[in-house]
Design a protein around this motif. Sequence first.
Motif, short mmCIF file in Angstrom:
data_model
loop_
_atom_site.label_atom_id
_atom_site.label_comp_id
_atom_site.label_asym_id
_atom_site.label_seq_id
_atom_site.Cartn_x
_atom_site.Cartn_y
_atom_site.Cartn_z
N ILE A 311 38.30 15.51 48.34
CA ILE A 311 37.16 14.90 48.72
C ILE A 311 36.46 14.63 47.48
O ILE A 311 36.06 15.36 46.64
CB ILE A 311 36.44 15.63 49.76
CG1 ILE A 311 35.35 14.91 50.28
CG2 ILE A 311 35.82 16.83 49.17
CD1 ILE A 311 34.70 15.37 51.67
N ASP A 312 35.26 13.74 47.68
CA ASP A 312 34.57 13.49 46.47
C ASP A 312 33.04 13.90 46.69
O ASP A 312 32.79 14.51 47.78
CB ASP A 312 34.33 12.05 46.06
CG ASP A 312 33.88 10.88 47.39
OD1 ASP A 312 33.23 11.56 48.19
OD2 ASP A 312 33.94 9.86 47.18
N ALA A 313 32.03 13.77 46.06
CA ALA A 313 30.71 14.36 45.92
C ALA A 313 30.07 13.73 46.97
O ALA A 313 29.29 14.47 47.76
CB ALA A 313 30.01 13.92 44.53
N GLY A 314 30.33 12.47 47.38
CA GLY A 314 29.73 11.65 48.50
C GLY A 314 29.97 12.35 49.82
O GLY A 314 28.98 12.40 50.74
N LEU A 346 20.73 23.87 44.05
CA LEU A 346 21.42 23.42 45.34
C LEU A 346 20.97 24.23 46.74
O LEU A 346 20.47 23.52 47.48
CB LEU A 346 22.99 23.60 45.30
CG LEU A 346 23.60 23.23 46.86
CD1 LEU A 346 23.57 21.73 47.02
CD2 LEU A 346 25.24 23.75 46.49
N VAL A 347 20.65 25.52 46.42
CA VAL A 347 20.20 26.31 47.53
C VAL A 347 18.63 26.14 47.77
O VAL A 347 18.21 25.90 48.88
CB VAL A 347 20.29 27.83 47.09
CG1 VAL A 347 19.51 28.47 48.06
CG2 VAL A 347 21.60 28.19 47.31
N SER A 470 29.49 20.76 37.18
CA SER A 470 29.45 19.48 37.11
C SER A 470 29.56 18.91 38.59
O SER A 470 28.79 18.19 38.87
CB SER A 470 30.49 18.88 36.43
OG SER A 470 30.51 19.21 35.06
N SER A 471 30.45 19.76 39.25
CA SER A 471 30.53 19.26 40.64
C SER A 471 29.35 19.63 41.47
O SER A 471 28.80 18.77 42.35
CB SER A 471 31.98 20.06 41.26
OG SER A 471 33.02 19.86 40.63
N VAL A 472 28.57 20.72 41.19
CA VAL A 472 27.47 20.87 41.86
C VAL A 472 26.07 19.92 41.65
O VAL A 472 25.44 19.36 42.35
CB VAL A 472 27.10 22.55 41.94
CG1 VAL A 472 25.61 22.85 42.49
CG2 VAL A 472 28.14 23.37 42.31
#
Length: 480
Positions: A311-314, A346-347, A470-472
Motif C-alpha cells: 500500500i502507498d502513503a495515500g 505523527l502522534v 521516510s514512510s512516516v
Amino acid sequence: MLSQGFVSAASIAASVLFILSLGGLSNQEKAKRAVWYGIVGMAIAVGFTAFASGIGGYGWMLPMVLIGAVIGVSVAKKVKMTEMPQLVAALHSFVGLAAVFVGLNADLERRRVMAVQLIGDTGERFSAFAALVATKTPAELTFLQVEVVLGVFIGAVTFTGSVIAFGKLAGKIDGKPRQLPGGHLLNAGAAILALLLAILYVNGAGIWTVLLLALLALFIGYHLIMGIGGADMPVVVSMLNSYSGWAAAAIGFTLSNDLLIVTGALVGSSGAILSYIMCKAMNRNFIHVILGGFGGSQGPAAEIEGEQVAIDAGGVASALNDAESVIIVPGYGMAVAQAQNSVSELVRKLRDADKEVRFGIHPVAGRLPGHMNVLLAEAKVPYDIVLEMDEINADFASTDVVIVIGSNDIVNPAAEEDPNSPIAGMPVLKVWEAKQVFVSKRGQGTGYSGIENPLFFKDNTRMFYGDAKSSVDSLLPLLD
C-alpha cells in the motif's frame, strides 16, 4: 593517602547511590536523575579506591584512567541507540576479562608470599594485596583460592559469551543457534573437567590448573552463546549483565573490597531478576534459554497462505483519517531508521485530530530491555500513552488501525497458531485482531530470528514498504 575509615565511608555512600540509581531506572521520569546517582557513585568509588592507603603505581594507574576516560567519552558520543545492545555486551566482556586477570594475579601474589615466608626473607617488600595475603590463616588462604577459581571461571565465561553476543547483535555473526557436534554434552564435559581442575588447584596443584580452567571457561562461554538463537538475544544480554556482576563480586572477595562485593551483587542479582522477568514474559524456561534450547525449529513449520499486499502513503493516510483509535507498535526497525521523532510528530497530529493514539510495547522489543521506551521518551512521546503488552493486548480487537513500525517477531501470530514455530508459546502483541494493520518494513525479509511472519500475509494487513522515517514523514502532510 586516605585512611581506611574514609574509604569505608565512601564505599557506603557509593553503594547507596548505586541502589538509588537502580531504583530510579524503573521509572522513566526519574531515569535521568538515577543516571546521575550512578555517575556520582562511580566517581566516589574510583576516587576513594585509587587514593586509599596501600595503593600505589600511580605512574601507571593515572595514565590508564585518563586513556580509558577519553575512549569512553569518545565511544559514548559516537554510539547510536541502535548500537547500544552490542556496546553493553562489549562492556560486559571487559568486566569478565578483568576478573580473569585479577584472579591470575592474585594467585601469583599468593604463591610469592608463600615462597617468601618459606625462605624467611623478612626484607621482601609486598604490595598492599600481598601484605593482606601474608596475614591470612591457612583456612582463609583456601577461601582465597576458591574466590580465585570463581572469579576466573565466571569472568572467562562472561568474556567469550559477551564477545559472541556482541558479534550476533552487530550482525558480524549469524544470529541462528549453532553448536559443535555433541552440543550440550560438550558444555557439560567442559564444566566437569573445570570442576576437577578447581579441586586440584585448591589441593595444591600448580597455576597450570587455573590456566586450563580459564581456557575451558572461555570455551563454555563461546559455545553457550553460539547455541542461543537471535530471538533470545535480549535475554542473553541481560544474563551476561548478571554474569559480569557476579564476576565483579568474586573480584571483590579476592581483593577484600567491600564496594566491589556490594556493586557486583547488585548488578548480578538485578541482571538475574531481569532475565527471569523477560523469560516469563516470553513464556520460556530460564534454564532452557541459558542452555541454548530455544531458537531452533521443533518440526515442520506451518505453510503460509496468501501474499503480501503493498500500500502507498495515500492509502495509509486515508485509513488514519477515518480511524478513531490507533495503536502504534514500534520495533528495532524504528530504531535503525531513527524514526522516533517522526513518529512523535505523527502522534501529535493524530491527537490534535481528536483520535485516540497509544503505543504497544513488547517486553523484548528491540534488542535491549527498555529500548523502545528510551527512544520514545527521547522523542518526547507522553509516558501515559506508552503501554506494556499486558496493558494493551485486549484492546487490539476494538482498534481501528494498528501501525507496526519495524517489528517482526513480537507481532508474529505463529507464536499462538503454529506449535512447531521456534517462538511457539511466546506472548506476542495481537495486532492482527485490529480492523486494519499497516506494517512499515524495508522489505520482505524475515526478522532477526529468521522466522517468517504470517501477519504479513493476512487479509487485513497491508505492507507499507520503505525506510521507516521516510514512510512516516510521507504520511504527515496527508493527514487531516
